[in-house]
Design an enzyme around this catalytic site. Structure first.
Site, mmCIF file in Angstrom:
data_model
loop_
_atom_site.group_PDB
_atom_site.id
_atom_site.type_symbol
_atom_site.label_atom_id
_atom_site.label_comp_id
_atom_site.label_asym_id
_atom_site.label_seq_id
_atom_site.Cartn_x
_atom_site.Cartn_y
_atom_site.Cartn_z
ATOM 1 N N SER A 73 0.969 -19.696 -9.172
ATOM 2 C CA SER A 73 -0.485 -19.186 -9.736
ATOM 3 C C SER A 73 -0.329 -18.522 -10.801
ATOM 4 O O SER A 73 0.558 -17.458 -11.046
ATOM 5 C CB SER A 73 -1.059 -18.542 -8.421
ATOM 6 N N ARG B 39 -9.771 -70.746 -13.808
ATOM 7 C CA ARG B 39 -9.257 -69.965 -14.099
ATOM 8 C C ARG B 39 -10.306 -69.249 -13.715
ATOM 9 O O ARG B 39 -11.252 -68.850 -14.481
ATOM 10 C CB ARG B 39 -9.417 -70.880 -15.814
#
Length: 453
Positions: free
Chosen positions: A280, A319
């Site tokens: 930390s 398509r």
């Protein structure tokens, strides 16, 4: 090949933990190379059945080898066209030596080339994921074998439940990875199909040679051929994506397990140590489970991408109208996130620090109430199951209130003390834990060696 400087967002998680081999599979260079391989294979296939001749093949090979694709021009023209194949073909059809332009892209449509290039990438991605899953499975197998008899508390609803072993817990993960590997192999095989169907899926431009060309092209690329078009039938891609998301989910679940078991109050496992690893910026004591956090992040990302592939299944007619474009982003991200998650899980499993003493000590919580079911089942033949349940339930409550052990309270309970000549230890009540380990290890060994079958 010089880069085309395509812009993109900076992604911190990817920058920190990306699986580089998978990232390369979906790089700009690899993407364009897939299209080039598809066009060359098409030309070679057509030459083999007489649609074009060997001079076309040799001219195309020289063009690819001697003049790299002009990527900035390719992308600029693709933005205008909407797709990259037309401008790519225009570059390929420009010979390097002034000779006859090679006959390129005959009878194919844009999606044929792009889908075939994508399939080549997915096949490579599948191979990388298999490799990573084997690494993860091997690391889990070591843990399963090593800790088959390491007794700990099983937890349900985040509370201690009954005794188990750490090996049995890990065996469940090994079982998942075994199935993940099987799914990934099946999905990779399923998706490895060439695309060559022409403008509307009928291959009309190739005439009677269509089937022969398709199969020859597939052979050139090491792919399968299907005579039924899949321009808008995207279920194989969804299968591949689902296999990826499932593998990422396994990694995410493992990351959650490691993070939970490494909580200060539990401290039964830890990720590998290192100077400032998981540190930390303000709390000097912290050892955050950073790999577990990252694999969770990648797993969540993979899970959120999968619904997009299901949405793309809605592509209509012959398509797609936009659904196909969504795949361009979803599939690379899904494969890359999965690879990163699984790679992190493998590394974490390989270096996992296990504390059997902490596991044993934690089973003393609440006076050893983790053995409540064991005592209930010992008393049930004499009292009946429900009365035994209520008796132990009351005793567990008293043990908490009096800060003593469950065994102590039961031995002060007149109606049951004579029925409990001996106490019960956690190691006596782990059921099939060790055989679970055996079965998981056997299944893993079989699936691991199944490669190539």
């Amino acid at each position: 090949m010089a880069g085309g400087a395509i812009p993109g967002p900076f992604r911190l998680l990817t920058a920190l933990y990306a699986d580089e081999p998978m990232t390369r599979v979906f790089s700009e260079e690899a993407t364009v190379d897939g299209w080039l391989r598809a066009e060359l294979a098409l030309c070679q296939a057509q030459a083999s059945v007489g649609v074009v001749d060997d001079e076309d093949v040799q001219a195309l090979k020289r063009r690819i080898a001697e003049r790299p694709v002009d990527l900035p021009t390719l992308w600029a023209e693709s933005r205008n066209v909407g797709y990259p194949v037309l401008p790519l073909v225009r570059q390929l059809a420009d010979p390097v030596d002034g000779s006859r332009p090679p006959r390129v892209h005959w009878g194919a449509t844009t999606q044929d080339i792009m889908d075939t290039g994508l399939v080549l990438q997915l096949a490579a991605a599948g191979r990388r994921l298999e490799e990573l899953l084997r690494e993860l499975g091997d690391a889990l197998a070591v843990l399963t074998e090593r800790h088959r008899g390491t007794v700990m508390a099983a937890r349900t609803h985040a509370q201690q439940a009954v005794p188990t072993t750490f090996g049995a817990k890990i065996a469940a993960y090994l079982g998942q990875v075994t199935r993940n590997l099987a799914r990934q192999r099946a999905a990779t095989t399923a998706v490895s199909v060439v695309s060559l169907y022409g403008a509307g899926g009928t291959s009309a431009a190739l005439g009677t040679a269509a089937g022969a060309v398709r199969r020859a092209m597939a052979g050139e690329l090491g792919l399968a051929a299907d005579d039924v078009p899949w321009h808008v039938a995207r279920d194989r891609l969804v299968e591949f994506g689902a296999a990826c998301a499932a593998a990422a989910g396994t990694a995410g679940r493992f990351g959650r397990e490691v993070a939970d078991l490494s909580r200060t109050e539990i401290a039964e496992v830890r990720e590998i140590d290192g100077h400032h690893r998981g540190a930390s910026s303000t709390m000097p004591q912290k050892r955050n489970p950073i790999s577990s956090e990252a694999m969770l992040g990648f797993s969540v990302h993979a899970a959120t991408l999968l619904p997009g592939l299901y949405r793309a299944l809605e592509a209509g007619h012959e398509r797609a109208t936009g659904e196909w474009q969504a795949e361009w982003m979803i599939l690379p991200d899904l494969a890359c996130s999965t690879a990163a998650a699984v790679a992190l899980a493998a590394g974490t499993a390989h270096g996992l620090q296990v504390d059997p003493a902490a596991m044993a000590a934690n089973m003393g919580a609440e006076g050893g109430s983790v053995l409540s079911e064991a005592y209930m089942m010992r008393l049930a033949p004499h009292l009946g199951r429900e009365k035994a349940h209520d008796t132990v339930y009351a005793a567990a409550g008293r043990a908490r209130a009096e800060d003593t052990t469950l065994d102590d309270v039961l031995r002060r309970t007149a109606e049951v003390v004579a029925l409990l000549p001996d106490g019960i230890t956690p190691g006596e009540y782990v059921g099939e834990a060790e055989s679970i380990c055996d079965r998981a290890l056997e299944a893993w060994s079989v699936q691991r060696e199944a490669k190539g079958r």
